[in-house]
Design an enzyme around this catalytic site. Structure first.
Site, PDB file in Angstrom:
ATOM      1  N   HIS B  68      46.120  34.660  54.311  1.00 35.54           N
ATOM      2  CA  HIS B  68      45.750  36.090  54.757  1.00 35.54           C
ATOM      3  C   HIS B  68      44.476  36.284  55.641  1.00 35.54           C
ATOM      4  O   HIS B  68      44.352  37.128  56.494  1.00 35.54           O
ATOM      5  CB  HIS B  68      45.358  36.704  53.533  1.00 35.54           C
ATOM      6  CG  HIS B  68      44.855  38.216  53.228  1.00 35.54           C
ATOM      7  ND1 HIS B  68      43.634  38.381  53.187  1.00 35.54           N
ATOM      8  CD2 HIS B  68      45.210  39.660  54.001  1.00 35.54           C
ATOM      9  CE1 HIS B  68      43.229  39.729  53.249  1.00 35.54           C
ATOM     10  NE2 HIS B  68      44.197  40.274  53.800  1.00 35.54           N
ATOM     11  N   GLU B  71      45.223  36.043  59.269  1.00 38.52           N
ATOM     12  CA  GLU B  71      45.999  37.089  59.561  1.00 38.52           C
ATOM     13  C   GLU B  71      44.920  38.215  60.178  1.00 38.52           C
ATOM     14  O   GLU B  71      45.044  38.807  61.392  1.00 38.52           O
ATOM     15  CB  GLU B  71      46.861  38.020  58.543  1.00 38.52           C
ATOM     16  CG  GLU B  71      47.385  39.148  58.864  1.00 38.52           C
ATOM     17  CD  GLU B  71      47.068  40.066  57.757  1.00 38.52           C
ATOM     18  OE1 GLU B  71      46.546  41.209  57.889  1.00 38.52           O
ATOM     19  OE2 GLU B  71      47.737  39.802  56.681  1.00 38.52           O
ATOM     20  N   HIS B  72      43.950  38.160  59.555  1.00 40.57           N
ATOM     21  CA  HIS B  72      42.585  39.170  60.058  1.00 40.57           C
ATOM     22  C   HIS B  72      42.027  38.577  61.256  1.00 40.57           C
ATOM     23  O   HIS B  72      41.917  39.039  62.262  1.00 40.57           O
ATOM     24  CB  HIS B  72      41.556  39.081  58.786  1.00 40.57           C
ATOM     25  CG  HIS B  72      41.868  40.132  57.769  1.00 40.57           C
ATOM     26  ND1 HIS B  72      40.944  41.110  57.420  1.00 40.57           N
ATOM     27  CD2 HIS B  72      42.722  40.404  56.979  1.00 40.57           C
ATOM     28  CE1 HIS B  72      41.371  42.044  56.489  1.00 40.57           C
ATOM     29  NE2 HIS B  72      42.668  41.461  56.265  1.00 40.57           N
ATOM     30  N   GLU B 148      37.807  43.794  50.870  1.00 41.38           N
ATOM     31  CA  GLU B 148      39.268  43.989  50.437  1.00 41.38           C
ATOM     32  C   GLU B 148      39.758  43.520  49.110  1.00 41.38           C
ATOM     33  O   GLU B 148      40.464  44.208  48.328  1.00 41.38           O
ATOM     34  CB  GLU B 148      40.196  43.248  51.624  1.00 41.38           C
ATOM     35  CG  GLU B 148      41.643  43.754  51.594  1.00 41.38           C
ATOM     36  CD  GLU B 148      42.569  43.007  52.397  1.00 41.38           C
ATOM     37  OE1 GLU B 148      42.118  42.309  53.354  1.00 41.38           O
ATOM     38  OE2 GLU B 148      43.682  43.476  52.476  1.00 41.38           O
TER      39      GLU B 148
END
Lengths: 435, 447
Positions: B68, B71-72, B148
């Site tokens: 993840h 992905e950022h 997040e």
């Protein structure tokens, strides 16, 4: 079909950017109902969007939550069918009906197949015209609403939202949760449900959009059957209210690792001649992923996962507001950044480069909204409620292109008011107290 | 069963004309990249999506969250694009873009005017192999993913508890590790970790391009050859073999109290089989079981028995999603009525499940559900991006186009006997985690 020939239908071909054609027909039924229609025959179903202006703001004093509970119970039995019988009938037709309540409107979103359209509409009609509001159903749905109310008491986002609207709007209906309170919801009766329905669902506040596998004549007949027997008119709408936001920070202590922040100030009405320039301005400040607030608070400093700001034109008031969440240790810094950006924006406005970029974004992204029968039906109703004409779909991008930097910067000067930008913070923020 | 009310309903089930599914084209480039095109010419818009067959369940031990996090970081720039330039370019062209990470895949997408497709491909192909990022980028973005996590998990006791129960559900498989990562491991994720993961897994032979919208398939193939064709494949992609579950022999029960919980709830998940290539029948039966048991808040078996007849619950539901590479879960959730203790609520839930196993499938309910499933194919045609997401997900977990296209038929072919066989198999408490989430007050902790 006796009224078929007297339905008044106007057709407008509207080209979206990049040549998508959306043919909006304005339909006036023999019974006098106005609707907008886009025929789309390639898939055998129709999306029908029905809205009534007024909404939960029409709740009577002491009856907060009545419209919300009524809309949530509409589908729980009608005519010969009790709650389960109604759901069985709906599912056997593979239709779906959604009933929602908002501050300024109540909405019905229906989706049904062409092959059983008449049965689906007869069923929806029974919900709108012959709801049962059985005591058992009212009590069961009341239990669900009370569960939501309990949960919202310990949800930092809900706590922030309630505090923010309370500060902005006080005793006006906008100032309170339209789910109601534990006390007001406990007191609602079956009779209140019937009365609330007749107050909020009236012919004089009706707006309709339809998209899909249906002709204008078929829609006209359908609408007269479905909605023709609703009461003619509803009670007076609430009065205007000026948002009482005068700056400062309100901290609501709550033990959780990340503080939730809502902020806002007075906004601009939807019918203001400067609404579009203001909309463009907000887009640059906090309207999308490439906005100044996202850049400063998230991209450069890593203080939040996401931040946005919005123009919120209610029917009887208006706000510019925004929200984000930041860890308790850094939320004070994040608020300072927002304040600085707000002040900088008010003082110096947009650059020519920002204006050019946001114009290409907004004009290009407009077509992306028209992605499916349901979304288009909702756009059609929204435009009618905003007092726009069907050709807005073609002129909207030209209106955006035509806005000059001077116009935008003038409206920014008029609108953005850092002195009165108010913050509500729910959490355990370090170095932050109510002021 | 008290189904007398059903007699009031005219049992005329619609015929529903067979849906003409969206036109689907499929190609494979020389470098191994799969290309799928879904046509919908109703609006001049395209969804351009790239799916990497790599997700959180493929992370190295101790590096939870790296899929993840990467992905950022994929938005930070390349040799040709400066940090943030990709999203800015999409925006400048009137599009929107985003990305998402699951246990089994990572996907990047843009929605934009169809004539901008070449530009999207050029940028997406560029960041497939030429990603760059500075230490500063990594440090700042790590703060973003920690915020997040705060927002999605730590600020929400329900999400925290789901994370805990899921970790207990999987004794050995990495599906028990949260996609966003455990906080203490996220805090240590480095630029090297991101690059190691990237260089190993981001390659055309590990990617699927799904383009949906107002496009011509042959043109899309030509563009894909131009932009993605030159990207060199990764030579040593290992098969996706994750640690598998041992026999689960012991039921797990968990309780959590948190002052931020106002509404107590009971959750139960059972380990359940997933959809496999050429073998989707059991998953289809489980999906229908979930719908019949708790897919509808009015007419499902659990809703009828627990929220209508002698109400014990405010809400009850069942869910199952078999679209995964390895073992899935079948879930139940119950929100007890205010005057019902946790013990009594769970006992009522189990008694109702036991009764269902005796009663079997209600045939009228079963027919209604089949009707709705047939209609859902018609409604799905109106949402081409939803279809693109479905194809991307399903291809990324190793299903074939044939599996994907036959799935609606597999669902239609499920019989009541199949549903009951699946129910008897899945409801095994040795494979289950039961959770009680409660407020930290005497009244909520009474159970």
């Amino acid at each position: 079909m006796k009224h078929l020939l007297s339905a008044i239908i106007a057709v407008l071909w509207l080209s979206l950017p990049a040549q998508a054609a959306v043919e909006v027909q304005t339909v006036e039924t023999p019974g006098g109902i106005n609707a907008w229609l886009v025929e789309e025959h390639s898939i055998p179903f129709t999306a029908l969007e029905i809205r009534f202006r007024g909404g939960t703001a029409l709740d009577r004093p002491g009856k907060r939550g009545e419209t919300n509970l009524m809309m949530a119970t509409l589908e729980e039995g009608a005519g010969e069918l009790d709650a389960q019988g109604f759901a069985e009938a709906r599912d056997a037709l593979a239709a779906s009906f959604k009933f929602d309540a908002y501050m300024d409107s109540v909405t019905i979103s229906a989706r049904f197949l062409t092959e059983n359209r008449e049965e689906a509409m007869a069923l929806l009609r029974s919900a709108l015209m012959e709801p049962r509001f059985d005591q058992e159903a009212v009590d069961r749905v009341r239990g669900q609403v009370q569960s939501i109310l309990r949960s919202s008491e310990t949800d930092p986002g809900d706590i922030a939202s309630k505090m923010f609207y309370k500060q902005a709007f006080g005793d006006h209906p906008y100032g309170s949760d339209d789910n109601g309170t534990a006390e007001s919801v406990a007191g609602l009766t079956r009779d209140d449900m019937f009365l609330a329905k007749d107050r909020v669902m009236t012919r004089d506040r009706l707006y309709v959009g339809a998209v899909g596998d249906i002709s204008a004549e078929e829609l006209a007949t359908l609408l007269d059957d479905l909605l023709g027997d609703l009461p003619e008119s509803g009670p007076e709408l609430p009065e205007r209210v000026e948002p009482a936001l005068s700056g400062g920070v309100t901290v609501v202590p709550f033990d959780t690792p990340q503080s939730v922040v809502m902020f806002g100030q007075k906004g601009i009405t939807r019918d203001d001649p400067d609404f579009i320039p203001a909309y463009i301005a907000n887009e640059v400040l906090g309207g999308h992923g490439e906005s100044r607030l996202m850049d400063e608070v998230r991209e450069k400093r890593g203080l939040t996962y996401g931040i946005g700001s919005y123009l919120v034109p209610f029917d009887h008031s208006e706000l510019v507001m925004g929200q984000f969440s930041s860890g308790n240790a850094v939320v004070a810094e994040a608020i300072d950044v927002v304040k600085d950006e707000w002040a900088k924006f008010a003082e110096t406005g947009l650059t020519a480069g920002e204006l050019e970029m946001v114009k290409t974004y907004l004009t290009g992204a407009y077509a992306l909204r028209f992605d499916g029968n349901g979304p288009i039906a909702r756009i059609l109703v929204g435009m009618q409620m905003d007092g726009l004409s069907p050709d807005y779909i073609t002129t909207r991008n030209d209106q955006i292109e035509a806005v000059t930097l001077d116009q935008i910067n003038a409206v920014i000067q008029r609108l953005y008011d850092p002195e009165n930008l108010s913050f509500v913070v729910v959490g355990s923020p370090e170095g932050l107290v109510t002021n | 069963m008290k189904y007398g009310l059903a007699a009031l309903v005219a049992l005329a089930f619609p015929v529903i004309s067979p849906a003409h599914a969206a036109e689907v084209s499929h190609y494979t480039l020389d470098n191994g990249m799969e290309v799928v095109v879904l046509e919908d010419h109703r609006a001049p818009v395209v969804a351009h999506t790239v799916w990497y067959k790599i997700g959180a369940a493929d992370e190295p031990a101790g590096k939870s969250g790296i899929a993840h996090f990467l992905e950022h970081l994929m938005f930070k720039g390349t040799d040709d694009l400066s940090s943030g330039e990709l999203s800015e370019t999409v925006t400048r062209n009137g599009g929107s873009d985003n990305a998402f990470t699951s246990w089994d895949y990572t996907a990047y997408y843009q929605r934009i005017a169809a004539d901008r497709l070449p530009l999207m491909m050029e940028m997406e192909a560029d960041r497939m192999r030429d990603l760059q990022m500075t230490e500063d980028d990594v440090k700042t973005e790590r703060q973003v993913i920690l915020e997040e996590r705060n927002q999605r998990i730590d600020n929400d006791p329900g999400a925290l508890f789901r994370e805990q129960t899921r970790a207990a559900q999987y004794l050995n498989h990495p599906y028990g590790i949260p996609i966003i990562g455990w906080r203490q491991e996220m805090e240590q994720l480095s630029r090297d970790d991101a690059f190691n993961f990237y260089h190993r897994y981001y390659a055309p032979n590990n990617a699927i391009l799904v383009v949906a919208g107002d496009v011509d398939p042959e043109e899309v193939l030509g563009l894909a050859k131009t932009y993605y064709g030159p990207v060199s494949p990764s030579p040593d992609l290992a098969p996706r073999l994750r640690p598998q579950e041992p026999p689960q022999l012991a039921e797990r029960r968990m309780t959590m109290s948190d002052p931020r919980v106002a509404q107590p709830s009971i959750s139960r998940t059972y380990l359940a089989p997933e959809r496999d290539p050429g073998d989707q029948e059991k998953a289809a039966a489980l999906q229908i079981l979930a719908e019949l048991l708790g897919g509808n808040s009015t007419t499902s078996y659990l809703a009828r028995n627990l929220t209508f007849t002698d109400p014990k619950a405010i809400y009850v539901g069942a869910y199952y999603d078999g679209t995964s590479i390895d073992d899935a879960t079948f879930g139940l959730i119950m929100v007890p009525s205010p005057d019902v203790s946790m013990e009594d609520a769970e006992a009522a839930l189990d008694a109702t499940l036991a009764q269902f196993l005796k009663d079997g499938v209600d045939l009228e309910e079963f027919e209604r559900l089949k009707t709705q499933l047939r209609a859902s194919r018609i409604y799905a045609e109106d949402n081409i991006e939803g279809l693109a997401r479905q194809y991307g997900q399903e291809l990324a977990i190793g299903l074939s186009l044939d599996d994907i296209e036959s799935w609606p038929d597999v669902l239609q072919e499920v019989t009541p006997d199949d549903v009951m066989a699946a129910a008897h198999e899945v409801f095994d408490r040795r494979h289950a985690v039961t959770g009680w989430l409660m407020p930290t007050t005497s009244e909520g902790a009474e159970g």
